[in-house]
Enzyme design. Structure first.
Site, PDB file in Angstrom:
ATOM      1  N   ASP A 205     -73.963 102.501 -43.631  1.00  0.00           N
ATOM      2  CA  ASP A 205     -73.311 101.263 -43.182  1.00  0.00           C
ATOM      3  C   ASP A 205     -71.838 101.504 -42.889  1.00  0.00           C
ATOM      4  O   ASP A 205     -71.247 100.822 -42.066  1.00  0.00           O
ATOM      5  CB  ASP A 205     -73.418 100.192 -44.280  1.00  0.00           C
ATOM      6  CG  ASP A 205     -74.859  99.780 -44.510  1.00  0.00           C
ATOM      7  OD1 ASP A 205     -75.607  99.713 -43.515  1.00  0.00           O
ATOM      8  OD2 ASP A 205     -75.234  99.550 -45.675  1.00  0.00           O
TER       9      ASP A 205
ATOM     10  N   ASN B 267     -77.084 108.905 -48.832  1.00  0.00           N
ATOM     11  CA  ASN B 267     -77.795 108.052 -49.798  1.00  0.00           C
ATOM     12  C   ASN B 267     -79.071 108.746 -50.250  1.00  0.00           C
ATOM     13  O   ASN B 267     -79.355 109.859 -49.819  1.00  0.00           O
ATOM     14  CB  ASN B 267     -78.076 106.682 -49.174  1.00  0.00           C
ATOM     15  CG  ASN B 267     -78.900 106.826 -47.917  1.00  0.00           C
ATOM     16  OD1 ASN B 267     -80.032 107.284 -47.944  1.00  0.00           O
ATOM     17  ND2 ASN B 267     -78.308 106.451 -46.772  1.00  0.00           N
TER      18      ASN B 267
ATOM     19  N   LYS C  10     -81.253  89.809 -37.333  1.00  0.00           N
ATOM     20  CA  LYS C  10     -81.398  90.992 -36.489  1.00  0.00           C
ATOM     21  C   LYS C  10     -82.524  90.863 -35.463  1.00  0.00           C
ATOM     22  O   LYS C  10     -82.877  91.840 -34.807  1.00  0.00           O
ATOM     23  CB  LYS C  10     -81.596  92.224 -37.373  1.00  0.00           C
ATOM     24  CG  LYS C  10     -80.426  92.422 -38.333  1.00  0.00           C
ATOM     25  CD  LYS C  10     -80.411  93.748 -39.014  1.00  0.00           C
ATOM     26  CE  LYS C  10     -79.216  93.777 -39.966  1.00  0.00           C
ATOM     27  NZ  LYS C  10     -78.995  95.060 -40.584  1.00  0.00           N
TER      28      LYS C  10
ATOM     29  N   PHE D 268     -86.600  97.645 -42.318  1.00  0.00           N
ATOM     30  CA  PHE D 268     -86.847  97.783 -43.758  1.00  0.00           C
ATOM     31  C   PHE D 268     -85.663  97.176 -44.505  1.00  0.00           C
ATOM     32  O   PHE D 268     -84.523  97.302 -44.053  1.00  0.00           O
ATOM     33  CB  PHE D 268     -86.978  99.266 -44.143  1.00  0.00           C
ATOM     34  CG  PHE D 268     -88.395  99.763 -44.037  1.00  0.00           C
ATOM     35  CD1 PHE D 268     -88.991  99.959 -42.799  1.00  0.00           C
ATOM     36  CD2 PHE D 268     -89.133 100.017 -45.181  1.00  0.00           C
ATOM     37  CE1 PHE D 268     -90.301 100.385 -42.694  1.00  0.00           C
ATOM     38  CE2 PHE D 268     -90.448 100.449 -45.095  1.00  0.00           C
ATOM     39  CZ  PHE D 268     -91.029 100.638 -43.855  1.00  0.00           C
TER      40      PHE D 268
ATOM     41  N   LYS E 213     -60.535 121.006 -44.015  1.00  0.00           N
ATOM     42  CA  LYS E 213     -61.020 120.673 -45.357  1.00  0.00           C
ATOM     43  C   LYS E 213     -59.881 120.021 -46.158  1.00  0.00           C
ATOM     44  O   LYS E 213     -58.766 120.564 -46.187  1.00  0.00           O
ATOM     45  CB  LYS E 213     -61.502 121.945 -46.042  1.00  0.00           C
ATOM     46  CG  LYS E 213     -62.136 121.690 -47.379  1.00  0.00           C
ATOM     47  CD  LYS E 213     -62.572 122.978 -48.047  1.00  0.00           C
ATOM     48  CE  LYS E 213     -62.851 122.706 -49.516  1.00  0.00           C
ATOM     49  NZ  LYS E 213     -62.871 123.914 -50.306  1.00  0.00           N
TER      50      LYS E 213
END
Ligand SMILES: Cc1cc2nc3c(=O)[nH]c(=O)nc-3n(C[C@H](O)[C@H](O)[C@H](O)COP(=O)(O)O)c2cc1C
Length: 398
Positions: free
Chosen positions: A277, A208, A339, A321, A287
């Site tokens: 996630d 990300n 959480k 966060f 590969k």
């Protein structure tokens, strides 16, 4: 904040121009900067650049007509809260290590009671010369500080140790020596930062856009306030900060293992990393070949590390966060509850001038007992400061 004075000694090496950036960074913090240049440094750059940036007269010659009634090398030696020699030549290191005071800079270093920090820069062979190494050791034994040079390609074309340390790191070190707010000494803080990689095959992965800047800023703020900091970092382009135990990881699983290993001994745990996630259901050992027109990959949920920490936490203050693109507050609130977090820092990643990659952030800090603190746009370091101000105020007993 009390105004501090730094006397910068500039000596004759090719990295001399980099001292200008250090001065500019210190001036931005309202630090009073005075520059002493050696005669050799004057061969590389004109004192005028240093004069303009420091906004003080640059001292070069010990026998110049004194500008005031004071004897200059003594007055600067007394005025200094810290002396920084940047870049420091083999010559100045050798002179000071052997008690030589034959020009304005070496005499001022000899005359000061302030901490003296050397940032050496020179050719690798010079740096590794045992005479230079012995001089450095001798100075360290006397209590002089060093900001170690980096390894890299040097101006002369050689590759090796001797490159001046990063100017931001030099300025940060000086600032943290001048303004040590130690309201977190004795505390242990674990910070996670950056992205993780979900591996597909030996050459491909999914990740990300996290740059790691927020987590690194938090780790540096905790360090500067006296905490013992462990930083578990995914792959980023950021340099490992000085004075922080930095552990580099790549995948969610590696992050989980490192965090779990350190979790029990921590007082505060801040999970600023953007952990994957999902991961591919199957990792291909070979590969994947370009065979068909379409490639379908199946993903499975990976471990929710933050949730796991919330389940096992005892006295740790746990901070998460929430990077959200919609329903910022309600998503952050539900994450905080689900959480078992003490705080959540929520930011809207759809805004282009803050969030991922940017050096600035606009966040809302939500607390366990329902408070919401909305901060204006500010640097990630300032966000880190505010966060610790809140945590330290609310958790004095931690
Ligand atoms: C082009 C050039 C580049 C130099 N670069 C360096 C350097 O990076 N580090 C160093 O220790 N000396 C370097 N020197 C040698 C110093 O300038 C020399 O030792 C001088 O006496 C240092 O004086 P100072 O320490 O009083 O400034 C360089 C010399 C020249 C001519």
């Amino acid at each position: 904040m009390e105004r501090k004075t730094v006397v910068i000694g500039v000596t004759g090496g090719v990295a001399v121009y980099k001292a200008l950036d250090v001065i500019s960074r210190l001036r931005k913090k309202n630090i009073d900067v005075h520059v002493i240049m050696t005669e050799s440094a004057g061969e590389f750059v004109n004192p005028l650049s240093f004069q303009s940036l420091s906004q003080n007269m640059v001292v070069t010659n010990m026998f110049d007509e004194p500008k005031h009634w004071e004897i200059q090398h003594i007055s600067l030696a007394k005025k200094a809260d810290l002396m920084l020699i940047v870049p420091a030549t083999a010559n100045i290191i050798g002179k000071v290590a052997n008690g030589i005071a034959d020009d304005m800079l070496s005499t001022t270093i000899m005359a000061t009671h302030a901490p003296v920090v050397f940032a050496p820069a020179m050719n690798t062979n010079m740096y590794l010369n045992p005479i230079v190494q012995n001089n450095i050791q001798k100075l360290k034994d006397y209590g002089y500080k060093f900001i170690e040079p980096e390894s890299g390609r040097l101006a002369c074309g050689d590759v090796g140790a001797g490159k001046l340390a990063d100017t931001e790191l030099i300025a940060d070190k000086v600032i943290s020596m001048l303004y040590p707010i130690k309201d977190m000494s004795g505390k242990k803080v674990l910070v996670t930062a950056g992205p993780t990689w979900s591996l597909i095959d030996p050459v491909r992965f999914i990740t990300n856009r996290s740059s790691g800047k927020m987590g690194y800023a938090i780790a540096e703020e905790a360090r500067d306030r006296g905490a013992e900091v462990t930083l578990v970092s995914g792959p980023t382009s950021l340099k490992a900060p000085f004075g922080i135990n930095t552990i580099n990881i790549t995948t969610n699983e590696e992050m989980l293992n490192e965090v779990l290993e350190h979790f029990n001994s921590q007082d505060i745990v801040i999970k600023a990393a953007a952990v994957a996630d999902y991961k591919p259901v199957e990792y291909s050992q070979n590969k994947i070949k370009k065979a068909s027109n379409e490639l379908v990959l199946n993903f499975a949920k990976d471990t929710d590390i933050l949730k796991k920490l919330g389940e096992i936490k005892q006295n740790q203050v746990l901070v998460g966060f929430a990077a959200e693109s919609n329903d910022l507050i309600s998503n952050a609130e539900s994450k905080l509850k689900k959480k078992n977090l003490d705080y959540i820092v929520a930011n809207d990643i759809t805004s282009s001038d803050t969030g991922f990659q940017s050096s600035e952030n606009r966040v809302i800090i939500l607390t366990r007992d329902g408070e919401k603190l909305s901060l204006e746009k500010m640097s990630k370091r300032e966000v880190a400061q505010k966060l610790f101000d809140i945590i330290n105020d609310k958790h004095k007993e931690v």
